[in-house]
Design a protein around this motif. Structure first.
Motif, PDB file in Angstrom:
ATOM      1  N   ALA A 144     -20.323  46.157 -54.593  1.00 37.51           N
ATOM      2  CA  ALA A 144     -20.978  46.124 -55.899  1.00 37.51           C
ATOM      3  C   ALA A 144     -19.983  45.880 -57.028  1.00 37.51           C
ATOM      4  O   ALA A 144     -20.364  45.829 -58.193  1.00 37.51           O
ATOM      5  CB  ALA A 144     -21.742  47.425 -56.135  1.00 37.51           C
ATOM      6  N   ASP A 145     -18.686  45.757 -56.678  1.00 33.55           N
ATOM      7  CA  ASP A 145     -17.655  45.345 -57.623  1.00 33.55           C
ATOM      8  C   ASP A 145     -17.605  46.219 -58.870  1.00 33.55           C
ATOM      9  O   ASP A 145     -17.517  45.722 -59.985  1.00 33.55           O
ATOM     10  CB  ASP A 145     -17.882  43.875 -58.007  1.00 33.55           C
ATOM     11  N   GLY A 146     -17.697  47.528 -58.673  1.00 35.86           N
ATOM     12  CA  GLY A 146     -17.582  48.445 -59.799  1.00 35.86           C
ATOM     13  C   GLY A 146     -18.765  48.414 -60.742  1.00 35.86           C
ATOM     14  O   GLY A 146     -18.718  48.976 -61.821  1.00 35.86           O
ATOM     15  N   ARG A 147     -19.835  47.741 -60.359  1.00 34.34           N
ATOM     16  CA  ARG A 147     -21.005  47.608 -61.234  1.00 34.34           C
ATOM     17  C   ARG A 147     -21.774  48.921 -61.313  1.00 34.34           C
ATOM     18  O   ARG A 147     -22.615  49.089 -62.177  1.00 34.34           O
ATOM     19  CB  ARG A 147     -21.903  46.495 -60.685  1.00 34.34           C
ATOM     20  N   GLY A 148     -21.504  49.840 -60.393  1.00 36.30           N
ATOM     21  CA  GLY A 148     -22.139  51.142 -60.447  1.00 36.30           C
ATOM     22  C   GLY A 148     -23.586  51.153 -60.014  1.00 36.30           C
ATOM     23  O   GLY A 148     -24.334  52.033 -60.408  1.00 36.30           O
ATOM     24  N   LEU A 149     -24.018  50.187 -59.228  1.00 32.85           N
ATOM     25  CA  LEU A 149     -25.402  50.178 -58.765  1.00 32.85           C
ATOM     26  C   LEU A 149     -25.567  51.154 -57.602  1.00 32.85           C
ATOM     27  O   LEU A 149     -24.775  51.155 -56.668  1.00 32.85           O
ATOM     28  CB  LEU A 149     -25.820  48.782 -58.289  1.00 32.85           C
ATOM     29  N   LEU A 167     -25.845  38.698 -57.243  1.00 26.18           N
ATOM     30  CA  LEU A 167     -26.104  38.726 -55.800  1.00 26.18           C
ATOM     31  C   LEU A 167     -25.218  37.736 -55.049  1.00 26.18           C
ATOM     32  O   LEU A 167     -24.724  38.042 -53.960  1.00 26.18           O
ATOM     33  CB  LEU A 167     -27.575  38.432 -55.494  1.00 26.18           C
ATOM     34  N   GLU A 168     -25.032  36.559 -55.619  1.00 32.65           N
ATOM     35  CA  GLU A 168     -24.166  35.563 -54.973  1.00 32.65           C
ATOM     36  C   GLU A 168     -22.742  36.094 -54.840  1.00 32.65           C
ATOM     37  O   GLU A 168     -22.103  35.927 -53.806  1.00 32.65           O
ATOM     38  CB  GLU A 168     -24.175  34.242 -55.752  1.00 32.65           C
ATOM     39  N   ALA A 169     -22.246  36.741 -55.892  1.00 31.07           N
ATOM     40  CA  ALA A 169     -20.890  37.306 -55.850  1.00 31.07           C
ATOM     41  C   ALA A 169     -20.809  38.488 -54.878  1.00 31.07           C
ATOM     42  O   ALA A 169     -19.757  38.752 -54.300  1.00 31.07           O
ATOM     43  CB  ALA A 169     -20.468  37.745 -57.251  1.00 31.07           C
ATOM     44  N   PHE A 170     -21.908  39.172 -54.686  1.00 36.55           N
ATOM     45  CA  PHE A 170     -21.980  40.341 -53.803  1.00 36.55           C
ATOM     46  C   PHE A 170     -22.016  39.936 -52.327  1.00 36.55           C
ATOM     47  O   PHE A 170     -21.526  40.642 -51.464  1.00 36.55           O
ATOM     48  CB  PHE A 170     -23.239  41.135 -54.170  1.00 36.55           C
ATOM     49  N   ARG A 171     -22.577  38.759 -52.044  1.00 31.70           N
ATOM     50  CA  ARG A 171     -22.845  38.322 -50.674  1.00 31.70           C
ATOM     51  C   ARG A 171     -21.586  38.223 -49.801  1.00 31.70           C
ATOM     52  O   ARG A 171     -21.535  38.781 -48.716  1.00 31.70           O
ATOM     53  CB  ARG A 171     -23.564  36.983 -50.720  1.00 31.70           C
ATOM     54  N   ALA A 172     -20.573  37.522 -50.242  1.00 28.45           N
ATOM     55  CA  ALA A 172     -19.380  37.282 -49.410  1.00 28.45           C
ATOM     56  C   ALA A 172     -18.649  38.571 -49.049  1.00 28.45           C
ATOM     57  O   ALA A 172     -18.375  38.812 -47.868  1.00 28.45           O
ATOM     58  CB  ALA A 172     -18.450  36.285 -50.078  1.00 28.45           C
TER      59      ALA A 172
END
Length: 186
Positions: A60-65, A137-142
């Motif tokens: 989640a790249d620090g997005r906090g979700l 979502l695209e950035a989250f996928r890989a």
């Protein structure tokens, strides 16, 4: 005997199957007959779910979700341009409409979703993923694919199918129990 490639807190039993000695000892105090199988398994499923959530949060790249918000976003990402009605989204996520409303609020604050009037029913509101949400979502996928490949490394396709099946049987049983416990209305 601990396997050096595994967690230092886990051991293998006489059949070579992993178990947590600390959990086994704690669960033994909760049983009347000494059979800790179901309790240990429940603890193992919980530990596995927490491990998967930790991996997902890294993606989640620090997005906090939260896991719930991520689940909603993933479902909206495949729902099409009209999104999903809040009730539909709640049913697909297996949570209450109230819960989904709060998750959509969170995603909306992050500009990942938006609300739209249902063209068929003006009383109904739909949740729709935004372009920012699609990019997220695209950035989250890989990174997620890499993490899942790593966490399931060494599993055969048959083991993955069995694990999936057994996990979903737990979900089925839980839903059946909840339905049984739900109060009937006169």
């Amino acid at each position: 005997m601990n396997d050096v490639h595994n967690s230092p807190r886990l051991s293998r039993d006489g059949n070579g199957l992993l178990h947590d000695p600390g959990v086994r000892a704690a669960m033994a105090t909760l049983t009347l007959d000494g059979d800790t199988g179901a309790l240990e398994t429940a603890a193992a499923v919980r530990s596995a779910a927490q491990a998967m959530d930790r991996l997902r949060s890294h993606g989640a790249d620090g997005r906090g979700l939260s896991a719930g918000a991520l689940d909603v976003l993933l479902r909206l990402g495949t729902a099409g341009p009209d999104g999903l009605a809040i009730g539909e989204l709640a049913r697909s996520c297996g949570v209450s409409s109230r819960n989904v409303t709060g998750l959509v609020d969170t995603l909306e604050r992050e500009d990942l979703t938006r609300r739209a009037q249902d063209p068929q029913d003006r009383r109904s509101v739909r949740a729709v993923i935004t372009p920012v949400g699609q990019e997220w979502l695209e950035a989250f996928r890989a990174p997620t694919q890499r993490a899942m490949a790593a966490v399931f490394q060494g599993f055969t396709p048959e083991e993955l199918a069995t694990l999936r099946h057994l996990s979903l049987r737990l979900v089925e049983n839980q839903e059946r129990i909840e339905q049984y416990l739900r109060p009937t209305r006169p």
